[in-house]
Design a protein around this motif. Structure first.
Motif, PDB file in Angstrom:
ATOM      1  N   VAL A  71       0.858  -1.185   0.000  1.00  0.00           N
ATOM      2  CA  VAL A  71       0.000   0.000   0.000  1.00  0.00           C
ATOM      3  C   VAL A  71       0.897   1.238   0.000  1.00  0.00           C
ATOM      4  CG1 VAL A  71      -1.725   1.321   1.291  1.00  0.00           C
ATOM      5  CG2 VAL A  71      -1.848  -1.184   1.213  1.00  0.00           C
ATOM      6  N   LEU A  72       0.604   2.169  -0.889  1.00  0.00           N
ATOM      7  CA  LEU A  72       1.333   3.430  -0.945  1.00  0.00           C
ATOM      8  C   LEU A  72       0.581   4.469  -0.123  1.00  0.00           C
ATOM      9  CD1 LEU A  72       3.522   5.354  -2.084  1.00  0.00           C
ATOM     10  CD2 LEU A  72       1.997   5.715  -4.056  1.00  0.00           C
ATOM     11  N   LEU A  73       1.277   5.088   0.813  1.00  0.00           N
ATOM     12  CA  LEU A  73       0.709   6.122   1.662  1.00  0.00           C
ATOM     13  C   LEU A  73       1.308   7.476   1.286  1.00  0.00           C
ATOM     14  CD1 LEU A  73       1.015   4.166   5.017  1.00  0.00           C
ATOM     15  CD2 LEU A  73      -1.072   4.485   3.666  1.00  0.00           C
ATOM     16  N   ALA A  74       0.465   8.487   1.215  1.00  0.00           N
ATOM     17  CA  ALA A  74       0.903   9.836   0.861  1.00  0.00           C
ATOM     18  C   ALA A  74       1.164  10.633   2.123  1.00  0.00           C
ATOM     19  CB  ALA A  74      -0.155  10.528   0.003  1.00  0.00           C
ATOM     20  N   GLY A  75       2.360  11.190   2.227  1.00  0.00           N
ATOM     21  CA  GLY A  75       2.687  11.963   3.416  1.00  0.00           C
ATOM     22  C   GLY A  75       3.647  13.089   3.124  1.00  0.00           C
ATOM     23  N   ALA A  76       4.068  13.756   4.191  1.00  0.00           N
ATOM     24  CA  ALA A  76       5.030  14.841   4.087  1.00  0.00           C
ATOM     25  C   ALA A  76       5.750  14.962   5.413  1.00  0.00           C
ATOM     26  CB  ALA A  76       4.336  16.155   3.743  1.00  0.00           C
ATOM     27  N   GLU A  77       6.945  15.551   5.371  1.00  0.00           N
ATOM     28  CA  GLU A  77       7.690  15.882   6.580  1.00  0.00           C
ATOM     29  C   GLU A  77       7.845  17.395   6.630  1.00  0.00           C
ATOM     30  OE1 GLU A  77      11.804  14.831   9.038  1.00  0.00           O
ATOM     31  OE2 GLU A  77      11.669  14.318   6.914  1.00  0.00           O
ATOM     32  N   ARG A 100      -5.880  15.365   3.807  1.00  0.00           N
ATOM     33  CA  ARG A 100      -5.785  14.433   2.684  1.00  0.00           C
ATOM     34  C   ARG A 100      -4.558  13.533   2.781  1.00  0.00           C
ATOM     35  NH1 ARG A 100      -7.034  17.181  -3.018  1.00  0.00           N
ATOM     36  NH2 ARG A 100      -7.223  14.957  -3.501  1.00  0.00           N
ATOM     37  N   LEU A 101      -3.678  13.828   3.726  1.00  0.00           N
ATOM     38  CA  LEU A 101      -2.460  13.040   3.870  1.00  0.00           C
ATOM     39  C   LEU A 101      -2.685  11.853   4.793  1.00  0.00           C
ATOM     40  CD1 LEU A 101       0.185  15.891   4.315  1.00  0.00           C
ATOM     41  CD2 LEU A 101      -0.457  14.701   2.198  1.00  0.00           C
TER      42      LEU A 101
END
Length: 278
Positions: free
Chosen positions: A84-90, A104-105
């Motif tokens: 599963v690909l998860l969308a995130g940010a740091e 949405r993340l």
């Protein structure tokens, strides 16, 4: 020590096998999202999060349009044969990310990479007091899901660490942690993380935080997350150290942070608006 890939089935002793902290060439890493996925599949992971730096003026950072494109791609996964690909940010501890985007993340990591206004002296107590304040702020900021590398990749003063090896910089960080990150600080982090429903990262690149710190997090009932902080595809999914530590310390399975897309409504952080199980 067995590698994660040897475990098979996307599990490690019953724990879901994940890497929730990776970077691509969209910020300061190498490779593409496809490269991350392929590397994660080769390691036998069940899920991998791409968490490029965002809204960061000090280093290359992903644009909002590319981040939204990642969100759209992630919603099309999993594909057969891939995790599963998860969308995130740091982001930085103080960064105020737009709420609509944050929701949405799947993952929002907050880390302290700088200490504005702090003394530029490695052993100045004031410097690390400000760092510790930044850590608590990062936990308490809206939309935070993971506190990144609390005892690793510390913001060393300007000039310190230049012309040194990776191992030498990590040794400096360990000494900083030994001198300044005492039991009271560890308990404060554990309590704040538990109260906010924020996971504290087991940061594989630096093999931090220290085991005693992790024990305090577990006793407080705080969540733990696993992240390689890979900046190149060949490091994606290199999470063996974290899962070995989890087993050695007897961490309960319910304290391993699982993003809502993988197990909806499991964690209270979702109710805080930190994630959306779209």
């Amino acid at each position: 020590m067995a590698s994660p890939a040897a475990v098979g089935g996307g599990q490690s002793a019953g724990f879901l096998l994940m890497d929730l902290h990776t970077h691509t060439a969209a910020s300061d890493g190498q490779g593409s999202v496809r490269d991350v996925l392929q590397a994660a599949a080769a390691r036998g992971l069940s899920a991998v999060a791409v968490t490029d730096h965002f809204m960061d003026g000090r280093r290359p950072a992903i644009s909002e349009s590319r981040l939204l494109a990642l969100v759209r791609v992630a919603r099309r996964h999993p594909l057969p044969g891939y995790p599963v690909l998860l969308a995130g940010a740091e982001v930085e501890a103080h960064t105020e990310i737009p709420a609509a985007l944050a929701r949405r993340l799947d993952v929002l990591i907050r880390s302290v990479h700088s200490i504005p206004g702090a003394p530029e002296a490695l052993w100045a107590a004031e410097r690390w007091e400000r760092y510790k304040e930044g850590i608590i702020r990062a936990i308490q900021m809206p939309h935070t899901t993971i506190l990144g590398h609390v005892e690793g990749y510390l913001p060393l003063p300007v000039g310190v660490g230049e012309n040194t090896t990776f191992a030498e910089r990590r040794a400096l960080e360990r000494e900083v942690a030994r001198r300044f990150f005492d039991e009271a600080f560890q308990e404060a982090v554990a309590g704040a993380a538990k109260a906010a429903g924020v996971a504290v990262e087991l940061h594989v690149a630096t093999q931090t935080p220290r085991p005693d710190f992790v024990r305090r997090l577990v006793r407080a009932g705080a969540y733990l997350s696993v992240g390689s902080d890979a900046h190149a595809p060949d490091r994606v999914g290199d999470v063996t150290w974290a899962y070995e530590l989890i087993r050695e310390l007897g961490v309960p399975k319910e304290l391993l942070y699982v993003p809502p897309r993988l197990q909806p409504a499991r964690h209270p952080v979702e109710a805080r608006g930190g994630q959306a199980a779209c």
